[in-house]
Design a protein around this motif. Structure first.
Motif, PDB file in Angstrom:
ATOM      1  N   ILE A 120       0.809  -1.222   0.264  1.00  0.00           N
ATOM      2  CA  ILE A 120       0.086  -0.118  -0.017  1.00  0.00           C
ATOM      3  C   ILE A 120       1.011   1.186  -0.014  1.00  0.00           C
ATOM      4  O   ILE A 120       0.506   2.197  -0.778  1.00  0.00           O
ATOM      5  CB  ILE A 120      -0.932   0.020   1.244  1.00  0.00           C
ATOM      6  CG1 ILE A 120      -1.958  -1.123   0.902  1.00  0.00           C
ATOM      7  CG2 ILE A 120      -1.606   1.176   1.188  1.00  0.00           C
ATOM      8  CD1 ILE A 120      -2.828  -1.482   2.403  1.00  0.00           C
ATOM      9  N   GLY A 121       1.957   1.413   0.804  1.00  0.00           N
ATOM     10  CA  GLY A 121       2.953   2.196   0.747  1.00  0.00           C
ATOM     11  C   GLY A 121       3.444   2.724  -0.495  1.00  0.00           C
ATOM     12  O   GLY A 121       3.670   3.875  -0.866  1.00  0.00           O
ATOM     13  N   LEU A 122       3.814   1.784  -1.264  1.00  0.00           N
ATOM     14  CA  LEU A 122       4.463   1.985  -2.649  1.00  0.00           C
ATOM     15  C   LEU A 122       3.290   2.329  -3.574  1.00  0.00           C
ATOM     16  O   LEU A 122       3.487   3.165  -4.412  1.00  0.00           O
ATOM     17  CB  LEU A 122       5.118   0.585  -3.005  1.00  0.00           C
ATOM     18  CG  LEU A 122       6.336   0.181  -2.342  1.00  0.00           C
ATOM     19  CD1 LEU A 122       6.805  -1.210  -2.903  1.00  0.00           C
ATOM     20  CD2 LEU A 122       7.443   1.387  -2.839  1.00  0.00           C
ATOM     21  N   GLY A 123       2.130   1.893  -3.330  1.00  0.00           N
ATOM     22  CA  GLY A 123       1.020   2.333  -4.403  1.00  0.00           C
ATOM     23  C   GLY A 123       0.430   3.890  -4.017  1.00  0.00           C
ATOM     24  O   GLY A 123       0.232   4.431  -4.919  1.00  0.00           O
ATOM     25  N   LEU A 124       0.767   4.273  -2.717  1.00  0.00           N
ATOM     26  CA  LEU A 124       0.436   5.531  -2.225  1.00  0.00           C
ATOM     27  C   LEU A 124       1.467   6.486  -3.138  1.00  0.00           C
ATOM     28  O   LEU A 124       1.230   7.757  -3.520  1.00  0.00           O
ATOM     29  CB  LEU A 124       0.520   5.721  -1.050  1.00  0.00           C
ATOM     30  CG  LEU A 124      -0.823   5.209  -0.291  1.00  0.00           C
ATOM     31  CD1 LEU A 124      -0.659   5.399   1.445  1.00  0.00           C
ATOM     32  CD2 LEU A 124      -2.053   5.864  -0.416  1.00  0.00           C
ATOM     33  N   LYS A 125       2.601   6.052  -3.001  1.00  0.00           N
ATOM     34  CA  LYS A 125       3.866   6.889  -3.569  1.00  0.00           C
ATOM     35  C   LYS A 125       3.445   7.053  -5.017  1.00  0.00           C
ATOM     36  O   LYS A 125       3.808   7.953  -5.705  1.00  0.00           O
ATOM     37  CB  LYS A 125       5.030   6.142  -3.438  1.00  0.00           C
ATOM     38  CG  LYS A 125       5.536   6.198  -2.026  1.00  0.00           C
ATOM     39  CD  LYS A 125       5.875   7.814  -1.626  1.00  0.00           C
ATOM     40  CE  LYS A 125       6.662   7.811   0.050  1.00  0.00           C
ATOM     41  NZ  LYS A 125       6.820   9.000   0.497  1.00  0.00           N
TER      42      LYS A 125
END
Length: 260
Positions: A120-125
């Motif tokens: 999710i964190g990479l997706g948000l970035k």
């Protein structure tokens, strides 16, 4: 700023569908006078505010459309729980360079070790960087593909999905698939190969994916396309969800250790 000028700016901002220009122009006018900005500096400052606001608004729209179950940022990830995980590896992935090169990211490890959080964190970035993102579990992706197939629209669905810069497939391996479902799941993996990126999370090593998909050949073909251009990151340890519970590990983790 005089009333006439303010009214004119308000009209022009409305005509441009950029109301924030009006607000920025008003806020920055006095600062520009006091600091003796040039006209060019003042204009650049006003336009910069508008661009920043639009980018933030666009990112918010992309994040809402992605279907994230939560907004788990990389900044909130507890690296102390994963001491072997290289921070520089995650920082490099956070730049989004893997998206430009249509590379994949695979996060492997027992439940509760932070795989979904990182995905999710990479997706948000990626969303903040301007990429369209879609998130769903493996079971949800199969259901979506099955519906498209039943409606005779699978080719169109695959084309649509290829327009997304990043697709995240969470929880591969938690529930085994039947043969037809496995074949459907292979379709977007093949379609996106060397064209667009995937992030996948799984609680199982690649050697056990054949059991999940019910076909060793399909699993091997899928794994080959996924890892050919990929960063494969293995997370270890007990589930952070068990912290302060007195439970040392989950049944699946004990089974994995016994098998080894």
């Amino acid at each position: 700023m005089g009333d006439t000028t303010s009214s004119e700016i308000e009209y022009l901002a409305r005509a441009l569908k950029a109301p924030r220009i009006r607000d920025a122009a008003t806020r920055l006018a006095e600062q520009a006078r006091q600091a003796a900005w040039t006209h060019e500096e003042y204009l650049a400052a006003v336009l910069s505010r508008e661009v920043s606001a639009r980018e933030a608004s666009g990112a918010e729209i992309r994040i809402r459309a992605a279907g994230f179950p939560a907004r788990n940022s990389l900044e909130d990830f507890n690296f102390d729980h994963q001491p072997a995980l290289r921070r520089d590896t995650i920082a490099h992935l956070a730049t989004g360079s893997f998206l430009a090169e249509a590379q994949n990211v695979v996060l492997l490890g027992p439940p509760g070790t932070g795989k979904t959080h990182l995905a999710i964190g990479l997706g948000l970035k990626a969303a903040h960087a301007g990429h369209r993102v879609l998130f769903a579990t493996a079971v949800e992706w199969v259901a979506r593909l099955q519906t498209a197939h039943q409606l005779g629209r699978l080719p169109q669905e695959l084309v649509k999905l290829r327009r997304y810069g990043l697709i995240i497939v969470d929880e591969v391996g938690y529930i085994p698939f039947e043969q037809d479902a496995a074949n459907l799941f292979f379709q977007p993996v093949s379609s996106r190969y060397e064209h667009a990126s995937l992030i996948l999370t799984s609680n199982l090593a690649f050697a056990r994916w054949g059991d999940v998909f019910g076909d060793q050949i399909v699993a091997a073909a899928m794994i080959g396309r996924i890892v050919h251009h990929a960063d494969v990151i293995t997370l270890k340890g007990a589930s952070y969800r068990l912290h302060n519970t007195g439970i040392e590990s989950l049944p699946s983790v004990r089974a994995e250790n016994a098998a080894q």
